[in-house]
Write a protein that holds these residues in place. Structure first.
Motif, PDB file in Angstrom:
ATOM      1  N   TYR A   5      -2.022   6.554  -0.461  1.00  0.00           N
ATOM      2  CA  TYR A   5      -3.297   5.975  -0.041  1.00  0.00           C
ATOM      3  C   TYR A   5      -3.406   5.930   1.480  1.00  0.00           C
ATOM      4  CZ  TYR A   5      -7.186   3.043   1.022  1.00  0.00           C
ATOM      5  OH  TYR A   5      -8.366   2.587   1.571  1.00  0.00           O
ATOM      6  N   LYS A   6      -2.335   5.596   2.165  1.00  0.00           N
ATOM      7  CA  LYS A   6      -2.381   5.556   3.629  1.00  0.00           C
ATOM      8  C   LYS A   6      -2.765   6.921   4.201  1.00  0.00           C
ATOM      9  CE  LYS A   6       1.057   1.900   4.247  1.00  0.00           C
ATOM     10  NZ  LYS A   6       2.409   1.585   4.738  1.00  0.00           N
ATOM     11  N   THR A  44       0.836  -1.193   0.000  1.00  0.00           N
ATOM     12  CA  THR A  44       0.000   0.000   0.000  1.00  0.00           C
ATOM     13  C   THR A  44       0.874   1.248   0.000  1.00  0.00           C
ATOM     14  OG1 THR A  44      -1.631  -1.226   1.281  1.00  0.00           O
ATOM     15  CG2 THR A  44      -1.895   1.153   1.191  1.00  0.00           C
ATOM     16  N   TYR A  64      -9.721  10.110   5.627  1.00  0.00           N
ATOM     17  CA  TYR A  64     -11.101   9.663   5.442  1.00  0.00           C
ATOM     18  C   TYR A  64     -11.655   9.106   6.752  1.00  0.00           C
ATOM     19  CZ  TYR A  64     -14.808   8.121   2.193  1.00  0.00           C
ATOM     20  OH  TYR A  64     -15.981   7.963   1.500  1.00  0.00           O
ATOM     21  N   ILE A  65     -10.880   8.268   7.408  1.00  0.00           N
ATOM     22  CA  ILE A  65     -11.325   7.673   8.677  1.00  0.00           C
ATOM     23  C   ILE A  65     -11.473   8.752   9.744  1.00  0.00           C
ATOM     24  CG2 ILE A  65     -10.611   6.119  10.546  1.00  0.00           C
ATOM     25  CD1 ILE A  65      -9.513   4.266   8.279  1.00  0.00           C
ATOM     26  N   TRP A 116     -15.058   6.556  -4.112  1.00  0.00           N
ATOM     27  CA  TRP A 116     -14.905   6.800  -2.670  1.00  0.00           C
ATOM     28  C   TRP A 116     -15.678   8.047  -2.255  1.00  0.00           C
ATOM     29  CZ3 TRP A 116     -13.084  11.488  -1.359  1.00  0.00           C
ATOM     30  CH2 TRP A 116     -12.342  12.189  -2.315  1.00  0.00           C
ATOM     31  N   LYS A 174      -8.956  -1.978   7.319  1.00  0.00           N
ATOM     32  CA  LYS A 174      -8.058  -1.314   6.371  1.00  0.00           C
ATOM     33  C   LYS A 174      -7.502  -2.359   5.418  1.00  0.00           C
ATOM     34  CE  LYS A 174      -6.737   2.271   9.641  1.00  0.00           C
ATOM     35  NZ  LYS A 174      -5.600   2.927  10.332  1.00  0.00           N
ATOM     36  N   GLN A 195      -6.487   7.445   3.402  1.00  0.00           N
ATOM     37  CA  GLN A 195      -7.313   6.600   4.258  1.00  0.00           C
ATOM     38  C   GLN A 195      -7.391   7.159   5.675  1.00  0.00           C
ATOM     39  OE1 GLN A 195      -7.573   1.969   4.355  1.00  0.00           O
ATOM     40  NE2 GLN A 195      -5.874   2.563   5.664  1.00  0.00           N
ATOM     41  N   ASN A 196      -6.285   7.619   6.218  1.00  0.00           N
ATOM     42  CA  ASN A 196      -6.291   8.214   7.562  1.00  0.00           C
ATOM     43  C   ASN A 196      -7.167   9.452   7.614  1.00  0.00           C
ATOM     44  OD1 ASN A 196      -4.668   6.281   8.762  1.00  0.00           O
ATOM     45  ND2 ASN A 196      -2.778   7.378   8.294  1.00  0.00           N
ATOM     46  N   TYR A 251      -6.180  -1.057  -0.904  1.00  0.00           N
ATOM     47  CA  TYR A 251      -6.514   0.273  -1.414  1.00  0.00           C
ATOM     48  C   TYR A 251      -8.011   0.551  -1.282  1.00  0.00           C
ATOM     49  CZ  TYR A 251      -1.893   1.299  -3.253  1.00  0.00           C
ATOM     50  OH  TYR A 251      -0.559   1.595  -3.363  1.00  0.00           O
ATOM     51  N   CYS A 252      -8.601   0.011  -0.244  1.00  0.00           N
ATOM     52  CA  CYS A 252     -10.003   0.240   0.070  1.00  0.00           C
ATOM     53  C   CYS A 252     -10.171  -0.009   1.564  1.00  0.00           C
ATOM     54  CB  CYS A 252     -10.912  -0.687  -0.729  1.00  0.00           C
ATOM     55  SG  CYS A 252     -10.601  -2.442  -0.484  1.00  0.00           S
ATOM     56  N   PHE A 253     -11.328   0.333   2.100  1.00  0.00           N
ATOM     57  CA  PHE A 253     -11.569   0.026   3.507  1.00  0.00           C
ATOM     58  C   PHE A 253     -13.062  -0.075   3.770  1.00  0.00           C
ATOM     59  CE2 PHE A 253     -11.884   4.644   3.726  1.00  0.00           C
ATOM     60  CZ  PHE A 253     -12.900   4.855   4.645  1.00  0.00           C
TER      61      PHE A 253
END
Length: 122
Positions: free
Chosen positions: A25-26, A21, A32-33, A83, A52, A29-30, A55-57
């Protein structure tokens, strides 16, 4: 906490790809979360069981009545902007119920309202 404006910077963004990953993206993602956590705080919900993936969650949101909603975003490398515009959400019996109710979709701006309405209807 990340805002929708910060996440919108990733619209039409081409994420890295590979066996591991990517940092881009990390970071996404952080953010987004963290945005989801801020929504949860606003409504007194809890974000639980965050899955996690490469490349999706996915994640579950629990309200004060112990009702659950499952949410998921598609792989950002192959489904550009889904997304933001095509977030899956549905009812769930518990925080490991990946089958749950009927799939529904919303955009990021409508997510909190659609989750709230789903909680009210169940």
């Amino acid at each position: 906490m990340a805002t929708i404006k910060e996440l919108e910077k990733y619209l039409n963004y081409e994420f890295s790809s590979g066996p591991y990953t990517g940092e881009d993206y990390k970071n996404f993602q952080n953010k987004y979360i963290n945005h989801l956590r801020s929504i949860c705080r606003e409504y007194n919900w809890e974000l639980v069981n965050i899955g996690k993936n490469h490349y999706c969650f996915s994640a579950f949101i629990r309200n004060q009545e112990n009702k659950y909603v499952y949410i998921s975003i598609s792989d950002v490398r192959f489904f550009s902007n889904e997304w933001y515009y095509h977030i899956l959400y549905r009812t769930a019996a518990h925080e490991k119920d990946y089958r749950g109710g009927c799939n529904q979709y919303t955009n990021l701006q409508g997510l909190q309202y659609n989750i709230q309405n789903l909680f009210l209807r169940t």
